[in-house]
Design a protein around this motif. Structure first.
Motif, PDB file in Angstrom:
ATOM      1  N   SER A 142      27.273  12.632   9.006  1.00  0.00           N
ATOM      2  CA  SER A 142      26.424  12.854   7.838  1.00  0.00           C
ATOM      3  C   SER A 142      27.282  13.109   6.607  1.00  0.00           C
ATOM      4  CB  SER A 142      25.497  14.044   8.079  1.00  0.00           C
ATOM      5  OG  SER A 142      26.237  15.253   8.027  1.00  0.00           O
ATOM      6  N   PRO A 143      26.714  12.919   5.401  1.00  0.00           N
ATOM      7  CA  PRO A 143      27.493  13.240   4.202  1.00  0.00           C
ATOM      8  C   PRO A 143      27.882  14.712   4.134  1.00  0.00           C
ATOM      9  CG  PRO A 143      25.208  12.734   3.640  1.00  0.00           C
ATOM     10  CD  PRO A 143      25.409  12.339   5.061  1.00  0.00           C
ATOM     11  N   ARG A 144      27.034  15.590   4.645  1.00  0.00           N
ATOM     12  CA  ARG A 144      27.380  17.012   4.650  1.00  0.00           C
ATOM     13  C   ARG A 144      28.571  17.280   5.566  1.00  0.00           C
ATOM     14  NH1 ARG A 144      25.001  21.229   2.705  1.00  0.00           N
ATOM     15  NH2 ARG A 144      23.042  20.126   2.357  1.00  0.00           N
ATOM     16  N   GLN A 145      28.609  16.632   6.732  1.00  0.00           N
ATOM     17  CA  GLN A 145      29.749  16.797   7.631  1.00  0.00           C
ATOM     18  C   GLN A 145      31.031  16.284   6.978  1.00  0.00           C
ATOM     19  OE1 GLN A 145      27.976  14.584  10.867  1.00  0.00           O
ATOM     20  NE2 GLN A 145      27.774  16.424  12.130  1.00  0.00           N
ATOM     21  N   PHE A 146      30.926  15.163   6.279  1.00  0.00           N
ATOM     22  CA  PHE A 146      32.086  14.603   5.589  1.00  0.00           C
ATOM     23  C   PHE A 146      32.590  15.574   4.522  1.00  0.00           C
ATOM     24  CE2 PHE A 146      34.026  12.077   2.182  1.00  0.00           C
ATOM     25  CZ  PHE A 146      34.923  11.298   2.885  1.00  0.00           C
ATOM     26  N   LEU A 147      31.664  16.165   3.759  1.00  0.00           N
ATOM     27  CA  LEU A 147      32.032  17.120   2.709  1.00  0.00           C
ATOM     28  C   LEU A 147      32.675  18.368   3.310  1.00  0.00           C
ATOM     29  CD1 LEU A 147      31.985  18.244  -0.179  1.00  0.00           C
ATOM     30  CD2 LEU A 147      29.584  18.900   0.199  1.00  0.00           C
ATOM     31  N   ILE A 148      32.103  18.876   4.390  1.00  0.00           N
ATOM     32  CA  ILE A 148      32.633  20.094   5.014  1.00  0.00           C
ATOM     33  C   ILE A 148      34.049  19.858   5.543  1.00  0.00           C
ATOM     34  CG2 ILE A 148      32.393  21.622   7.011  1.00  0.00           C
ATOM     35  CD1 ILE A 148      29.369  21.522   6.558  1.00  0.00           C
ATOM     36  N   GLN A 149      34.274  18.711   6.192  1.00  0.00           N
ATOM     37  CA  GLN A 149      35.622  18.478   6.740  1.00  0.00           C
ATOM     38  C   GLN A 149      36.649  18.330   5.625  1.00  0.00           C
ATOM     39  OE1 GLN A 149      37.721  15.626   6.940  1.00  0.00           O
ATOM     40  NE2 GLN A 149      36.455  14.130   5.878  1.00  0.00           N
ATOM     41  N   LYS A 150      36.243  17.761   4.475  1.00  0.00           N
ATOM     42  CA  LYS A 150      37.161  17.699   3.341  1.00  0.00           C
ATOM     43  C   LYS A 150      37.545  19.109   2.893  1.00  0.00           C
ATOM     44  CE  LYS A 150      38.131  14.661   0.973  1.00  0.00           C
ATOM     45  NZ  LYS A 150      39.308  13.772   0.905  1.00  0.00           N
ATOM     46  N   ARG A 151      36.545  19.972   2.777  1.00  0.00           N
ATOM     47  CA  ARG A 151      36.792  21.337   2.335  1.00  0.00           C
ATOM     48  C   ARG A 151      37.633  22.104   3.350  1.00  0.00           C
ATOM     49  NH1 ARG A 151      30.677  22.740   0.096  1.00  0.00           N
ATOM     50  NH2 ARG A 151      31.008  21.986  -2.045  1.00  0.00           N
TER      51      ARG A 151
END
Length: 248
Positions: A184-193
């Motif tokens: 998901s886009p949220r998972q992608f954002l969290i892993q970046k952070r």
């Protein structure tokens, strides 16, 4: 991790040495002079003796990479590799890079063992790349959303912000991420952070509360909970493990 705009200067590969750079975050321009194409996560560059590493990003961008140097005996030709190939699964790439960093710095394994494993895995990924050269190109609007996250992930952005940056609805954004990125886009954002926060933890002495705020978390407890879920250990344990390994 390079500063904004790229490294201050590229590194020169010495005689009887080859170098691999695996791009983990952000994007970098190609190794050939005048190449205006940007190469993002999972890009692998090979450099032979006398060549220089990649070093330039857009003026408002950055990149970070895993760098591995291998030496070979004088008089022996280095094994030929393509100057670039793509690691096909970025999540697997991140996990493997984390394992290699931990093994190299914290697990007290012989460097030759780690090097042999890394070399073999790069050969495996190159073969997979060669077999999938006809793979699908990333959807252009998905690329816009990814670029927006890469630039603004440390800010308190929402999925609405990401969708708007690519002129998509949130539901369409979810569909594209699930179809092309397998998350998901949220998972992608969290892993970046989380990966950037992990880098900050082991390369600075800033308090965890400060690092949390630097990567979009106003609430330190929420950051610590997300960090433990992602890495399987607390932020303080993660910092101690890596710094302990580096100082040993």
């Amino acid at each position: 991790m390079s500063p904004v705009g790229g490294s201050k200067s590229p590194a020169l590969i010495r005689d009887n040495q080859v170098c691999f750079e695996i791009i983990r975050e952000g994007a970098v321009y190609g190794k050939n002079h005048g190449d205006s194409k940007l190469y993002g996560e999972g890009s692998v560059f090979w450099h032979g003796s006398g060549e220089i590493t990649v070093s330039e990003s857009p003026s408002d961008g950055y990149y970070s990479c895993l760098v591995a140097y291998f030496e070979y005996d004088p008089g022996v030709m280095a094994e030929p590799w393509p100057s670039y190939f793509q690691w096909d699964d970025r999540l697997v790439m991140h996990r493997f890079a984390d394992e290699m960093l931990y093994a190299y710095h914290s697990a007290a394994l012989r460097r030759s063992v780690v090097g042999n494993l890394l070399w073999a895995r790069l050969q495996f990924q190159l073969e997979r790349y060669r077999q999938s050269l006809d793979r699908e190109v990333v959807h252009p609007k998905l690329q816009l959303a990814i670029d927006f996250i890469n630039l603004h992930y440390a800010e308190p952005i929402s999925l609405d912000d990401v969708a708007q940056s690519a002129d998509l609805s949130v539901s369409h954004l979810h569909m594209l991420f699930r179809e092309h990125m397998k998350e998901s886009p949220r998972q992608f954002l969290i892993q970046k952070r989380m990966r950037s926060a992990g880098h900050a933890l082991v390369t600075s002495r800033e308090p965890i509360k400060v690092i949390a705020s630097q990567f979009g978390y106003a609430n330190t407890e929420n950051f610590c909970r997300a960090f433990r879920k992602f890495f399987g250990r607390s932020a303080s344990e993660y910092r101690s493990a890596y710094i302990g390994g580096l100082n040993s």
